[in-house]
Design a protein around this motif. Structure first.
Motif, PDB file in Angstrom:
ATOM      1  N   VAL A  13     -10.455   8.414  -2.495  1.00  0.00           N
ATOM      2  CA  VAL A  13      -9.935   8.920  -1.224  1.00  0.00           C
ATOM      3  C   VAL A  13      -9.685  10.417  -1.369  1.00  0.00           C
ATOM      4  N   THR A  46       0.836  -1.197   0.000  1.00  0.00           N
ATOM      5  CA  THR A  46       0.000   0.000   0.000  1.00  0.00           C
ATOM      6  C   THR A  46       0.873   1.250   0.000  1.00  0.00           C
ATOM      7  N   THR A  47       0.248   2.359  -0.345  1.00  0.00           N
ATOM      8  CA  THR A  47       0.972   3.627  -0.400  1.00  0.00           C
ATOM      9  C   THR A  47       0.018   4.777  -0.112  1.00  0.00           C
ATOM     10  N   GLN A  48       0.578   5.869   0.366  1.00  0.00           N
ATOM     11  CA  GLN A  48      -0.194   7.101   0.547  1.00  0.00           C
ATOM     12  C   GLN A  48       0.495   8.294  -0.096  1.00  0.00           C
ATOM     13  N   CYS A  49       1.530   8.020  -0.893  1.00  0.00           N
ATOM     14  CA  CYS A  49       2.221   9.107  -1.593  1.00  0.00           C
ATOM     15  C   CYS A  49       2.602   8.623  -2.988  1.00  0.00           C
ATOM     16  N   ALA A  88      -7.271  13.638  -1.077  1.00  0.00           N
ATOM     17  CA  ALA A  88      -5.835  13.788  -1.302  1.00  0.00           C
ATOM     18  C   ALA A  88      -5.463  15.260  -1.366  1.00  0.00           C
ATOM     19  N   LEU A 104      -2.206  11.047  -0.060  1.00  0.00           N
ATOM     20  CA  LEU A 104      -3.543  10.528   0.188  1.00  0.00           C
ATOM     21  C   LEU A 104      -3.866  10.448   1.675  1.00  0.00           C
ATOM     22  N   SER A 105      -5.142  10.583   1.975  1.00  0.00           N
ATOM     23  CA  SER A 105      -5.599  10.495   3.367  1.00  0.00           C
ATOM     24  C   SER A 105      -5.693   9.052   3.844  1.00  0.00           C
ATOM     25  N   GLU A 106      -5.773   8.111   2.903  1.00  0.00           N
ATOM     26  CA  GLU A 106      -5.878   6.684   3.232  1.00  0.00           C
ATOM     27  C   GLU A 106      -4.991   5.888   2.278  1.00  0.00           C
ATOM     28  N   PRO A 107      -4.538   4.725   2.697  1.00  0.00           N
ATOM     29  CA  PRO A 107      -3.696   3.916   1.810  1.00  0.00           C
ATOM     30  C   PRO A 107      -4.479   3.315   0.651  1.00  0.00           C
TER      31      PRO A 107
END
Length: 640
Positions: free
Chosen positions: A306, A273-276, A308, A330-333
């Motif tokens: 999501v 997973t990622t959030q960036c 962002a 992102l606020s969530e993965p």
């Protein structure tokens, strides 16, 4: 068993609400995609619908029916993200409407290149009105991927031109390229539900790869694994599902209540997973205002939505019609593919304003101007090429040195795919694949050159400071270079450097090629005195303290002489304190070979030495693989 007529091609509908998308699909396929009670009641599509469609050629494709209402754009994006071509629907009695424009913009942002236009409800209007609808459509699609694509006027009620529409769809399939079925498996989930006695079933469009019954998969971001108990494609049991197919997977190890739209079923231990996300972002020319740095947006990717923040790398804003390199924080993965397309919508009012392509999924926010400039250079490399090989090379060059398992995740390739690709790239010397048993290394040529320079400098300094030594202990050399490597990997790297003539490796000693120890007369005399003393003591091994006292040396001088004789193999320090010369060691080995059984007592008696000396001697032999301890006895393993 799979139907041999099944293709891996997915078409989707798009267009304004109530323009007849679902009715058209039912007329073509016989399947009513409005399955929910609420959809029947309101006469609109709320969730995604799916149907198989048999073409005149006998091939069967998948059709995704998407909602037209502006409030269900999320579902529209989720469906359109998995299609290869579009049936763009405009009703003859209304012409182009607001969601017609927004859907077309979304399709363009998602990289759709093929499709056709169906003007529906042609039976409800006269010829003049139908002609006006055509002109309206041509004006809408001008400058887009649908310009010059077929426009067919149809009626789902009377059957007008439906056969012709099927022929055009069939011809469009011929232009489409099948998706990659050799890579890792990746399927965003758009629906999930429980079936009594079987567990959870998830559905989606397979983006890439293939999956077989009994394969084990990851479900992310949920973070669970499950075996695939069964697979269906268009309601029929099959043994495998391929990229481009609408598929249903039975995952008995996951509860349907745990799943959300946006979760992804994927190859085990490959994705994370990622959030960036590093992205190339396009702001639509129809966007009402510029997009500012750190502006909040709705971020749609796959079946995920999501919140962002858009982090621009150079400018404070993007003006409508422009593009830029950026990061989506992102606020969530989420789970994202390299090259995957996305859409962004403004927070208030809620409307589509842009989108683009994921250049690299796994990143972090750069700190400082230098880091931003380096990131921009990396993203420019990724954005300027469509070659997967070039993209993977750029990723490896950015990191310099990677464990192979890390490279697999960062490049999103299967281990075998990546190994084959790296060996091919290595011929051009841009990257290197270093085989180290089950822990291979991946390295850029630039990083390797930096290692060579650093190593040369270290050894040059060492030889200058220690001209009397043959070289540097290999383990110390690697330690000084501060490389995150295992012992095996370090050894393989030194072998590679030696094969390129950079260094010479002699056992545990590494030195610059062509370098030899310089021993003056005084050092040679000191070596001879130390070895003679050790030989004289025989099996009553002298300690370090005893040697200093007997030879009248200080600790520094003893250590300098020890460095030379230990490197040359003329002497060893055993038990942390005793000095064992090579001559005495050879005498001990001769005695061991003569004994019927090797024990501390038998060796003690044969050498006339105490346990104090014999125990460290045998333990040293054990550690070096000369002997092996079996209970209270030892077995001689090799002769030396």
């Amino acid at each position: 068993m799979a139907d041999p007529r099944e293709t891996t091609i997915v078409f989707g509908t798009a267009g304004h609400i109530d323009h007849g998308k679902t009715t058209l699909i039912k007329a073509l396929s016989g399947v009513d995609c409005d399955r929910l009670i609420e959809e029947k009641k309101r006469g609109i599509t709320i969730e995604l619908g799916f149907a198989p469609l048999e073409l005149p050629s006998g091939r069967i494709i998948s059709i995704i029916d998407v909602p037209g209402h502006e409030r269900f754009i999320r579902q529209m994006v989720a469906g359109a993200a998995g299609i290869d071509a579009v049936i763009f629907v405009v009703a003859a009695d209304e012409g182009v409407m607001p969601q017609s424009r927004e859907h077309l913009e979304i399709l363009s942002l998602l990289g759709i290149k093929e499709g056709l236009v169906a003007i529906t409800k042609a039976d409800l209007v006269d010829e003049d009105t139908l002609e006006l609808a055509k002109l309206d459509v041509k004006d809408l699609v001008k400058g887009t991927f649908l310009e010059d694509k077929p426009i067919i006027c149809v009626s789902a009620i009377t059957g007008m031109n439906l056969d012709h529409l099927l022929e055009v769809i069939d011809a469009t399939v011929d232009k489409l390229r099948a998706r990659d079925t050799d890579g890792p498996f990746f399927m965003p989930i758009d629906r999930s539900f429980p079936i009594a006695g079987f567990g959870t079933v998830v559905t989606g469009t397979v983006y890439k790869g293939k999956i077989h019954v009994d394969d084990t998969v990851d479900v992310l971001p949920l973070g669970k694994t499950s075996k695939v108990r069964s697979i269906q494609v268009h309601g029929k049991p099959v043994s495998e599902a391929l990229a481009g197919q609408r598929s249903a997977l039975n995952l008995p190890d996951v509860k349907s209540t745990e799943l959300e739209r946006g979760d992804v079923v994927c190859t085990k231990n490959l994705f994370k997973t990622t959030q960036c996300l590093d992205v190339k972002l396009i702001l639509l020319s129809s966007a009402p205002e510029p997009l500012k740095h750190w502006q909040q947006v709705h971020f749609h990717i796959g079946t995920s939505e999501v919140m962002a923040r858009v982090a621009l790398l150079s400018d404070a804003k993007i003006t409508p019609g422009d593009d830029a390199l950026a990061q989506a924080v992102l606020s969530e993965p989420v789970v994202a593919l390299i090259g995957q397309r996305f859409v962004i919508r403004s927070h208030a009012p809620l409307r589509t304003i842009g989108g683009g392509e994921v250049l690299f999924p796994y990143d972090k926010k750069p700190k400082g101007r230098k880091a931003r400039n380096e990131l921009a250079g990396f993203l420019n490399k990724l954005a300027s090429t469509s070659s997967l090989t070039s993209k993977i090379t750029a990723i490896i060059e950015r990191y310099g040195l990677l464990q192979f398992s890390e490279a697999v995740t960062l490049t999103q390739q299967t281990p075998q795919q990546l190994e084959d690709m790296l060996k091919s790239i290595a011929k051009d010397s841009s990257v290197m694949f270093i085989e180290c048993g089950d822990q291979p290394l991946v390295m850029s040529s630039a990083y390797y050159e930096a290692i060579k320079d650093n190593l040369h400098s270290l050894l040059e300094q060492f030889h200058k400071k220690n001209p009397h030594l043959a070289g540097m202990k290999a383990s110390d050399l690697i330690s000084f270079m501060k490389l995150p490597l295992t012992k095996k990997q370090s050894q393989e790297l030194l072998k590679l450097l030696a094969s390129h003539g950079v260094i010479e490796v002699d056992g545990e000693i590494a030195r610059l090629s062509g370098t030899f120890p310089e021993l003056d007369e005084g050092m040679l005399e000191d070596i001879e005195r130390l070895l003679a003393y050790c030989d004289e003591r025989g099996f009553q091994f002298p300690s370090l303290e005893e040697a200093m006292k007997e030879l009248k040396w200080d600790k520094g001088k003893l250590n300098r002489v020890l460095d030379v004789v230990r490197q040359s193999g003329q002497l060893r320090v055993i038990g942390g304190e005793f000095l064992l010369s090579r001559n005495v060691e050879n005498q001990a080995l001769t005695i061991l070979r003569s004994l019927s059984e090797i024990t501390i007592a038998s060796v003690r008696d044969a050498t006339n030495a105490s346990r104090k000396y014999i125990l460290p001697l045998l333990e040293d032999f054990d550690a070096r693989g000369i002997t092996r301890r079996v209970g209270d006895k030892r077995v001689l393993l090799k002769k030396s």
